[in-house]
Design a protein around this motif. Sequence first.
Motif, PDB file in Angstrom:
ATOM      1  N   SER A  96       0.867  -1.182   0.000  1.00  0.00           N
ATOM      2  CA  SER A  96       0.000   0.000   0.000  1.00  0.00           C
ATOM      3  C   SER A  96       0.900   1.227   0.000  1.00  0.00           C
ATOM      4  CB  SER A  96      -0.922   0.009   1.233  1.00  0.00           C
ATOM      5  OG  SER A  96      -0.161   0.053   2.419  1.00  0.00           O
ATOM      6  N   TYR A  97       0.391   2.334  -0.535  1.00  0.00           N
ATOM      7  CA  TYR A  97       1.202   3.532  -0.693  1.00  0.00           C
ATOM      8  C   TYR A  97       0.510   4.719  -0.027  1.00  0.00           C
ATOM      9  CZ  TYR A  97       3.084   0.258  -4.030  1.00  0.00           C
ATOM     10  OH  TYR A  97       3.589  -0.888  -4.601  1.00  0.00           O
ATOM     11  N   SER A  98       1.292   5.693   0.374  1.00  0.00           N
ATOM     12  CA  SER A  98       0.820   6.768   1.244  1.00  0.00           C
ATOM     13  C   SER A  98      -0.170   7.729   0.591  1.00  0.00           C
ATOM     14  CB  SER A  98       2.020   7.559   1.785  1.00  0.00           C
ATOM     15  OG  SER A  98       2.794   8.081   0.714  1.00  0.00           O
ATOM     16  N   ASN A  99      -0.080   7.896  -0.739  1.00  0.00           N
ATOM     17  CA  ASN A  99      -0.963   8.846  -1.409  1.00  0.00           C
ATOM     18  C   ASN A  99      -1.054   8.496  -2.892  1.00  0.00           C
ATOM     19  OD1 ASN A  99       1.335  10.216  -2.803  1.00  0.00           O
ATOM     20  ND2 ASN A  99       1.872  10.791  -0.689  1.00  0.00           N
ATOM     21  N   PRO A 100      -2.005   9.090  -3.630  1.00  0.00           N
ATOM     22  CA  PRO A 100      -2.170   8.784  -5.046  1.00  0.00           C
ATOM     23  C   PRO A 100      -0.928   9.050  -5.889  1.00  0.00           C
ATOM     24  CG  PRO A 100      -4.112   9.913  -4.210  1.00  0.00           C
ATOM     25  CD  PRO A 100      -3.086   9.965  -3.120  1.00  0.00           C
ATOM     26  N   ALA A 101      -0.172  10.089  -5.540  1.00  0.00           N
ATOM     27  CA  ALA A 101       1.045  10.400  -6.298  1.00  0.00           C
ATOM     28  C   ALA A 101       2.072   9.265  -6.162  1.00  0.00           C
ATOM     29  CB  ALA A 101       1.645  11.715  -5.821  1.00  0.00           C
ATOM     30  N   GLU A 102       2.213   8.736  -4.950  1.00  0.00           N
ATOM     31  CA  GLU A 102       3.142   7.621  -4.729  1.00  0.00           C
ATOM     32  C   GLU A 102       2.640   6.362  -5.425  1.00  0.00           C
ATOM     33  OE1 GLU A 102       6.530   5.571  -3.203  1.00  0.00           O
ATOM     34  OE2 GLU A 102       6.034   7.655  -3.702  1.00  0.00           O
ATOM     35  N   GLN A 103       1.336   6.150  -5.415  1.00  0.00           N
ATOM     36  CA  GLN A 103       0.731   5.026  -6.131  1.00  0.00           C
ATOM     37  C   GLN A 103       1.075   5.100  -7.614  1.00  0.00           C
ATOM     38  OE1 GLN A 103      -1.435   2.579  -4.914  1.00  0.00           O
ATOM     39  NE2 GLN A 103      -2.257   1.740  -6.834  1.00  0.00           N
ATOM     40  N   ALA A 104       0.934   6.290  -8.206  1.00  0.00           N
ATOM     41  CA  ALA A 104       1.234   6.469  -9.632  1.00  0.00           C
ATOM     42  C   ALA A 104       2.721   6.266  -9.910  1.00  0.00           C
ATOM     43  CB  ALA A 104       0.797   7.872 -10.077  1.00  0.00           C
ATOM     44  N   ARG A 105       3.571   6.746  -9.008  1.00  0.00           N
ATOM     45  CA  ARG A 105       5.018   6.564  -9.191  1.00  0.00           C
ATOM     46  C   ARG A 105       5.395   5.094  -9.145  1.00  0.00           C
ATOM     47  NH1 ARG A 105      10.341   6.888  -6.821  1.00  0.00           N
ATOM     48  NH2 ARG A 105       9.629   6.409  -4.713  1.00  0.00           N
ATOM     49  N   ARG A 106       4.799   4.362  -8.208  1.00  0.00           N
ATOM     50  CA  ARG A 106       5.099   2.938  -8.102  1.00  0.00           C
ATOM     51  C   ARG A 106       4.564   2.161  -9.307  1.00  0.00           C
ATOM     52  NH1 ARG A 106       9.470   2.354  -5.087  1.00  0.00           N
ATOM     53  NH2 ARG A 106       9.377   3.939  -3.462  1.00  0.00           N
ATOM     54  N   LEU A 107       3.457   2.604  -9.879  1.00  0.00           N
ATOM     55  CA  LEU A 107       2.946   1.981 -11.097  1.00  0.00           C
ATOM     56  C   LEU A 107       3.920   2.186 -12.244  1.00  0.00           C
ATOM     57  CD1 LEU A 107       0.822   0.540 -12.787  1.00  0.00           C
ATOM     58  CD2 LEU A 107      -0.411   2.715 -12.998  1.00  0.00           C
ATOM     59  N   ASP A 108       4.499   3.387 -12.350  1.00  0.00           N
ATOM     60  CA  ASP A 108       5.503   3.653 -13.383  1.00  0.00           C
ATOM     61  C   ASP A 108       6.723   2.732 -13.215  1.00  0.00           C
ATOM     62  OD1 ASP A 108       4.098   5.605 -14.683  1.00  0.00           O
ATOM     63  OD2 ASP A 108       5.027   7.282 -13.603  1.00  0.00           O
ATOM     64  N   ILE A 109       7.173   2.591 -11.967  1.00  0.00           N
ATOM     65  CA  ILE A 109       8.322   1.728 -11.698  1.00  0.00           C
ATOM     66  C   ILE A 109       7.985   0.278 -12.037  1.00  0.00           C
ATOM     67  CG2 ILE A 109       9.805   0.808  -9.856  1.00  0.00           C
ATOM     68  CD1 ILE A 109       9.465   3.565  -8.466  1.00  0.00           C
TER      69      ILE A 109
END
Length: 371
Positions: free
Chosen positions: A52-65
Amino acid sequence: MTRTAHLCCLLALLVAGLAQGIGSSLRAQDPGTRPLELKEVFRLFQIQFNRSYSNPAEQARRLDIFTHNLAQAQRLQEEGLGTAEFGVTPFSDLTEEEFGQLYGHRRATGGIPVGRKVGSENQGASTPATCDWRKAAGIISSIKDQKNCKCCWAMAAAGNIESLWGIKHHQSVEVSVQELLDCDRCGDGCSGGFVWDAFITVLNNSGLASEKDYPFRGDTKTHRCQARKYKKVAWIQDFLMLPDNEQIMAHHLATHGPITVTINMKLLQQYQKGVIRAKPSTCDPRQVNHSVLLVGFGRTKSVEWAETGSSQPQSRRFTSYWILKNSWGADWGEVGYFRLHRGSNTCGITKYPLTARVDLPVKKHPVSCPP
């Protein structure tokens, strides 16, 4: 079928259809919208590995990775010289730098401590075609998970001592990794170290307690050394480094028992199963940063066909490999193990082949002045 197994199968099916398209898209630097299927694969990844990720921006960054890593896995699959399969792993949402920082240890700048014995073996001695110490009862302990603690060096050393103790004394033991971390004067606990640091700690402490008495915590806190509180269950006399020769390593492994090695772990981030065989440009043998236990070797048979549609094989080829025990849990790789090609110094496996010499403690006789 368990929930975890079901998720794993579903992930594999979805990734199989996505990987090639993702790789082509990234190579073309296509900035288009992520397919819904990819987001579903990422969602299943999060469920399976409890992410799980702290916020939507981190979620999107992890999806890119995650997307980048799937493409990287596809490239490794296309470039691979062995039989390894690459794809989604517990580390698929980490960058290569994060993976190295979390699971590798610092690179050695010199050799093993001065004064330690360097082993030598008869290169002409007979070595069996295959060897797997996992098949011997009570020799290889269960797969461990180092979690967020960079203690692969301690776990590899502990596994080495356990296996050699079992072979020599016919007694199964599991020694304390936490004692190696808490009482280590040369390494840096969960911040990293080297196998020889662990062996020096065992020598300084006159043995190791059991895992049961002094259990592994898996955190990065500094704990006070508790070595004196517990009974020792295994000892070593010394340790040695073998020559950087795979034939000698195989002979020693077959005749004495498992040894520790330190490799470049770069390709393990995307590894799922099979035999890794890489070019030095893909996995630099000089940049070793992860210690594991070498437990055996073998070979796989592959068949090349004369032409499409032919029912007769053109040739049969064998791929020789090493069997290695990792410390990232049984959910990774081949139930916690992996295989590297044998005979090409894949990922620097010959860089630091180290092993302890185990024995019962020697009774010291009192010294008195002559009358």
